[in-house]
Motif scaffolding. Structure first.
Motif, PDB file in Angstrom:
ATOM      1  N   LEU A 114       0.819  -1.210   0.000  1.00 50.04           N
ATOM      2  CA  LEU A 114       0.000   0.000   0.000  1.00 50.04           C
ATOM      3  C   LEU A 114       0.851   1.257   0.000  1.00 50.04           C
ATOM      4  CD1 LEU A 114      -2.654  -1.047   2.666  1.00 50.04           C
ATOM      5  CD2 LEU A 114      -2.663  -1.446   0.208  1.00 50.04           C
ATOM      6  N   ASP A 115       0.287   2.308  -0.562  1.00 49.38           N
ATOM      7  CA  ASP A 115       0.898   3.631  -0.543  1.00 49.38           C
ATOM      8  C   ASP A 115      -0.177   4.622  -0.112  1.00 49.38           C
ATOM      9  OD1 ASP A 115       2.596   5.771  -0.870  1.00 49.38           O
ATOM     10  OD2 ASP A 115       2.218   5.940  -3.020  1.00 49.38           O
ATOM     11  N   ASP A 116      -0.443   4.636   1.207  1.00 50.82           N
ATOM     12  CA  ASP A 116      -1.464   5.510   1.769  1.00 50.82           C
ATOM     13  C   ASP A 116      -0.899   6.144   3.035  1.00 50.82           C
ATOM     14  OD1 ASP A 116      -3.727   6.831   2.555  1.00 50.82           O
ATOM     15  OD2 ASP A 116      -4.925   5.030   2.924  1.00 50.82           O
ATOM     16  N   PRO A 117      -0.513   7.423   2.979  1.00 50.22           N
ATOM     17  CA  PRO A 117       0.077   8.061   4.152  1.00 50.22           C
ATOM     18  C   PRO A 117      -0.864   8.129   5.355  1.00 50.22           C
ATOM     19  CG  PRO A 117       0.103   9.544   2.246  1.00 50.22           C
ATOM     20  CD  PRO A 117      -0.579   8.292   1.831  1.00 50.22           C
ATOM     21  N   ALA A 118      -2.163   8.059   5.126  1.00 52.92           N
ATOM     22  CA  ALA A 118      -3.127   8.147   6.224  1.00 52.92           C
ATOM     23  C   ALA A 118      -3.344   6.799   6.918  1.00 52.92           C
ATOM     24  CB  ALA A 118      -4.462   8.667   5.694  1.00 52.92           C
ATOM     25  N   ASP A 119      -2.810   5.725   6.356  1.00 52.34           N
ATOM     26  CA  ASP A 119      -3.037   4.381   6.902  1.00 52.34           C
ATOM     27  C   ASP A 119      -1.701   3.765   7.311  1.00 52.34           C
ATOM     28  OD1 ASP A 119      -3.929   1.871   7.559  1.00 52.34           O
ATOM     29  OD2 ASP A 119      -4.708   1.384   5.571  1.00 52.34           O
ATOM     30  N   PRO A 120      -1.565   3.306   8.561  1.00 55.86           N
ATOM     31  CA  PRO A 120      -0.300   2.713   8.991  1.00 55.86           C
ATOM     32  C   PRO A 120      -0.082   1.288   8.470  1.00 55.86           C
ATOM     33  CG  PRO A 120      -1.866   2.627  10.788  1.00 55.86           C
ATOM     34  CD  PRO A 120      -2.524   3.399   9.666  1.00 55.86           C
ATOM     35  N   THR A 121      -1.091   0.701   7.836  1.00 55.66           N
ATOM     36  CA  THR A 121      -0.961  -0.655   7.316  1.00 55.66           C
ATOM     37  C   THR A 121      -0.018  -0.654   6.117  1.00 55.66           C
ATOM     38  OG1 THR A 121      -3.243  -1.065   7.985  1.00 55.66           O
ATOM     39  CG2 THR A 121      -2.260  -2.643   6.460  1.00 55.66           C
ATOM     40  N   PRO A 122       1.105  -1.395   6.189  1.00 50.56           N
ATOM     41  CA  PRO A 122       2.054  -1.374   5.074  1.00 50.56           C
ATOM     42  C   PRO A 122       1.617  -2.234   3.893  1.00 50.56           C
ATOM     43  CG  PRO A 122       2.866  -2.806   6.796  1.00 50.56           C
ATOM     44  CD  PRO A 122       1.594  -2.186   7.308  1.00 50.56           C
ATOM     45  N   PHE A 123       0.936  -3.352   4.175  1.00 51.74           N
ATOM     46  CA  PHE A 123       0.515  -4.242   3.096  1.00 51.74           C
ATOM     47  C   PHE A 123      -0.586  -5.174   3.580  1.00 51.74           C
ATOM     48  CE2 PHE A 123       4.240  -6.180   5.106  1.00 51.74           C
ATOM     49  CZ  PHE A 123       3.777  -7.446   5.423  1.00 51.74           C
ATOM     50  N   TRP A 124      -1.262  -5.775   2.606  1.00 48.68           N
ATOM     51  CA  TRP A 124      -2.239  -6.819   2.869  1.00 48.68           C
ATOM     52  C   TRP A 124      -1.660  -8.127   2.348  1.00 48.68           C
ATOM     53  CZ3 TRP A 124      -8.107  -5.758   1.846  1.00 48.68           C
ATOM     54  CH2 TRP A 124      -8.519  -4.634   2.553  1.00 48.68           C
ATOM     55  N   VAL A 125      -1.940  -9.232   3.039  1.00 49.64           N
ATOM     56  CA  VAL A 125      -1.631 -10.570   2.546  1.00 49.64           C
ATOM     57  C   VAL A 125      -2.941 -11.338   2.534  1.00 49.64           C
ATOM     58  CG1 VAL A 125      -0.348 -12.698   2.905  1.00 49.64           C
ATOM     59  CG2 VAL A 125       0.709 -10.511   3.460  1.00 49.64           C
ATOM     60  N   VAL A 126      -3.297 -11.854   1.359  1.00 50.52           N
ATOM     61  CA  VAL A 126      -4.570 -12.543   1.179  1.00 50.52           C
ATOM     62  C   VAL A 126      -4.300 -13.903   0.551  1.00 50.52           C
ATOM     63  CG1 VAL A 126      -6.826 -12.443   0.054  1.00 50.52           C
ATOM     64  CG2 VAL A 126      -5.723 -10.334   0.830  1.00 50.52           C
ATOM     65  N   SER A 127      -4.837 -14.949   1.157  1.00 51.24           N
ATOM     66  CA  SER A 127      -4.716 -16.288   0.579  1.00 51.24           C
ATOM     67  C   SER A 127      -5.497 -16.361  -0.721  1.00 51.24           C
ATOM     68  CB  SER A 127      -5.253 -17.343   1.541  1.00 51.24           C
ATOM     69  OG  SER A 127      -4.423 -17.481   2.652  1.00 51.24           O
TER      70      SER A 127
END
Length: 160
Positions: free
Chosen positions: A131-144
């Motif tokens: 992700l590239d969202d400065p407002a969200d601290p989540t760096p990435f999603w991992v989805v099966s």
């Protein structure tokens, strides 16, 4: 007669859809273990102990199995839907298809604690969405995903 524009909005087009089913043998195994547990509580007694464990535990087992079997992954023109979570495609920086080893590495000891993870152990592959969202601290999603290359391709096509 002239055609009037519809008051309803059209649903977004699905570019990809997948349901993360549990393996078929989880149903009889789960119900068998639950019946065994109910029989252990019953242990030949009469009265409430004869039927309450079966009447309570078997429906609870069915509910849990159904809940584990209902996860959907959908890519539309504007969003990635994973179960109830939604991610706008505009915040996606990169998408990486993962095989079993790649998924194990991403979710291993060095994994980021703020990552959003929807992981099913019976599904070997997956996708990492950076992700590239400065407002969200989540760096990435991992989805099966059983088809990680197709999911990654659908995300990249829908993003562009």
């Amino acid at each position: 007669m002239t055609a009037e524009p519809s008051a309803r909005t059209t649903a977004p087009r699905r570019a990809y859809a997948e349901r993360l089913h549990i393996p078929w043998f989880a149903w009889p195994a789960g119900l068998g273990v639950t019946a065994l547990l109910a029989a252990e509580v019953w242990m030949g007694s009469s009265g409430l102990r004869a039927w309450v464990p079966f009447a309570v535990l078997l429906p609870v087992a069915l509910l849990l199995l159904w809940r584990a079997d209902r996860i959907r992954v959908v890519v539309t023109d504007t969003e990635l839907h994973v179960d109830d979570a939604r991610l706008p495609l505009s915040v996606i920086a990169d998408v990486i298809a993962l095989d079993a080893d790649g998924k194990r590495e991403v979710l291993g000891v060095g994994s980021h604690p703020l990552a959003f993870v929807v992981q099913r152990p019976w599904i070997k592959g997956g996708v990492q969405v950076v992700l590239d969202d400065p407002a969200d601290p989540t760096p990435f999603w991992v989805v099966s995903s059983r088809r990680p290359v197709e999911l990654a391709t659908a995300l990249l096509r829908a993003k562009n």
